[in-house]
Design an enzyme around this catalytic site. Structure first.
Site, PDB file in Angstrom:
ATOM      1  N   THR A  49      -4.684 -33.573 -19.086  1.00 33.31           N
ATOM      2  CA  THR A  49      -4.850 -33.783 -20.526  1.00 33.31           C
ATOM      3  C   THR A  49      -3.552 -34.226 -21.179  1.00 33.31           C
ATOM      4  O   THR A  49      -3.551 -35.097 -22.066  1.00 33.31           O
ATOM      5  CB  THR A  49      -5.343 -32.481 -21.197  1.00 33.31           C
ATOM      6  N   TYR A 112     -17.411 -30.723 -25.048  1.00 33.05           N
ATOM      7  CA  TYR A 112     -18.343 -31.151 -26.094  1.00 33.05           C
ATOM      8  C   TYR A 112     -19.796 -30.753 -25.827  1.00 33.05           C
ATOM      9  O   TYR A 112     -20.489 -30.265 -26.720  1.00 33.05           O
ATOM     10  CB  TYR A 112     -18.264 -32.682 -26.315  1.00 33.05           C
ATOM     11  N   TYR A 138     -10.405 -25.814 -14.312  1.00 32.05           N
ATOM     12  CA  TYR A 138      -9.505 -25.781 -15.470  1.00 32.05           C
ATOM     13  C   TYR A 138     -10.297 -25.283 -16.664  1.00 32.05           C
ATOM     14  O   TYR A 138     -11.158 -25.988 -17.193  1.00 32.05           O
ATOM     15  CB  TYR A 138      -8.928 -27.171 -15.721  1.00 32.05           C
ATOM     16  N   ARG A 143      -9.953 -26.763 -26.026  1.00 34.92           N
ATOM     17  CA  ARG A 143     -10.218 -28.203 -25.999  1.00 34.92           C
ATOM     18  C   ARG A 143     -11.680 -28.519 -25.694  1.00 34.92           C
ATOM     19  O   ARG A 143     -12.209 -29.525 -26.173  1.00 34.92           O
ATOM     20  CB  ARG A 143      -9.323 -28.900 -24.960  1.00 34.92           C
ATOM     21  N   LYS A 166      -6.788 -23.182 -13.094  1.00 37.15           N
ATOM     22  CA  LYS A 166      -5.801 -23.179 -14.170  1.00 37.15           C
ATOM     23  C   LYS A 166      -6.489 -22.520 -15.361  1.00 37.15           C
ATOM     24  O   LYS A 166      -7.438 -23.067 -15.930  1.00 37.15           O
ATOM     25  CB  LYS A 166      -5.360 -24.605 -14.509  1.00 37.15           C
ATOM     26  N   ILE A 208       0.718 -24.374 -14.551  1.00 37.01           N
ATOM     27  CA  ILE A 208       0.765 -25.829 -14.714  1.00 37.01           C
ATOM     28  C   ILE A 208       1.211 -26.059 -16.143  1.00 37.01           C
ATOM     29  O   ILE A 208       0.506 -25.731 -17.092  1.00 37.01           O
ATOM     30  CB  ILE A 208      -0.588 -26.485 -14.412  1.00 37.01           C
TER      31      ILE A 208
END
Length: 293
Positions: A49, A112, A138, A143, A166, A208
């Site tokens: 990202t 989304y 992840y 987000r 992550k 990360i």
């Protein structure tokens, strides 16, 4: 050798530098890769990202991955980001993407669409079965709009080709449950620079990181100290970085880290829309902080 053995420590989610024409600046990218490796990070993550991947086209992603493999030259492992909310398209991308030199694929939870936990499970199960490389889950609900619970992660940890996660849910109770129940060889790393040291103290395998783009030595030294249970020394470094964490994420990532890196002459302060550079006021605060480091 499990991912947990190979990816312990600090990985850096590389930014994608752009020139004045908003094209990928490969000279700058090569310098950034050398900067972070020479600074001591244990591995690099390309096309995450932080690399502004939503604004990159398919060919740019392939070119960036190939350039990264060549520039890294085997000095550290490389993880490649491939994710999205269209499971079938991700599987197609996995089939055609250059992954021979990658150690793993980092794949963000679907955004989304806000699938149920069963939907998230089936999404990753399908990706794991199709991927030529181990998958790093992840979880970043800030987000994606949907948290992946510890129960779903543990369930996935027993599926084919799912090697780790992550975790960026900003929920320490969830992290504790995850670390308690995860299989011994399952990699669990932080996705939040500001919480990383505390999460390592509880048992995470590393991070990360975004800030490792700009302070690779300080941050990776801190994480290594934490992994060795040398927390007084680790806290001393972390205390000096707390203001940087706040500045980095005050308005946007990667706008914040690019502002830092522009002032370190590592890249031009260029971002592709819809992301814009940080405000002048924040840029000046970052400049003031850098003078104290």
């Amino acid at each position: 050798m499990s991912l947990r053995q190979q990816l312990k420590g600090t990985g850096v989610a590389l930014v994608t530098p752009f020139n004045d024409r908003f094209e990928v600046d490969y000279n700058a990218l090569g310098g950034i890769i050398d900067h972070v490796i020479n600074g001591g990070v244990e591995y690099v993550v390309t096309l995450g990202t932080t690399g502004e991947t939503p604004t990159l086209d398919k060919q740019e992603k392939i070119d960036i991955a190939n350039f990264t493999f060549e520039k890294v030259g085997g000095r550290v492992p490389v993880v490649v980001g491939i994710g999205g909310n269209n499971t079938r398209e991700i599987i197609k991308e996995l089939e055609c993407f250059p992954l021979d030199k990658a150690i793993a694929v980092l794949s963000a939870s679907p955004y989304y669409s806000k699938p149920s936990q069963e939907g998230i499970f089936q999404h990753y199960k399908a990706i794991g079965e199709a991927s030529p490389k181990p998958i790093l889950l992840y979880n970043v609900p800030g987000r994606t709009g949907r948290n992946m619970t510890a129960e779903t992660t543990i369930r996935l940890s027993h599926e084919k080709n799912i090697g780790g996660i992550k975790e960026a849910a900003d929920d320490m109770m969830q992290c504790m449950q995850l670390l308690r129940d995860a299989p011994e060889d399952f990699l669990v790393v932080s996705g939040d620079d500001g919480l990383a040291l505390g999460q390592v103290a509880y048992g995470m395998d590393g991070v990360i990181s975004v800030i490792a783009n700009t302070f690779p030595k300080h941050f990776s030294d801190m994480i290594r100290l934490g992994l060795k249970n040398e927390f007084p020394a680790a806290r001393a470094i972390n205390n000096r970085l707390v203001e940087a964490y706040n500045l980095l994420f005050a308005e946007n990532n990667p706008a914040g880290v690019k502002a830092f890196m522009a002032q370190q002459s590592l890249l031009e302060n260029k971002l592709r829309l819809p992301v814009t550079p940080v405000s002048d006021a924040l840029y000046q605060k970052i400049a003031g902080y850098l003078k104290t480091v």
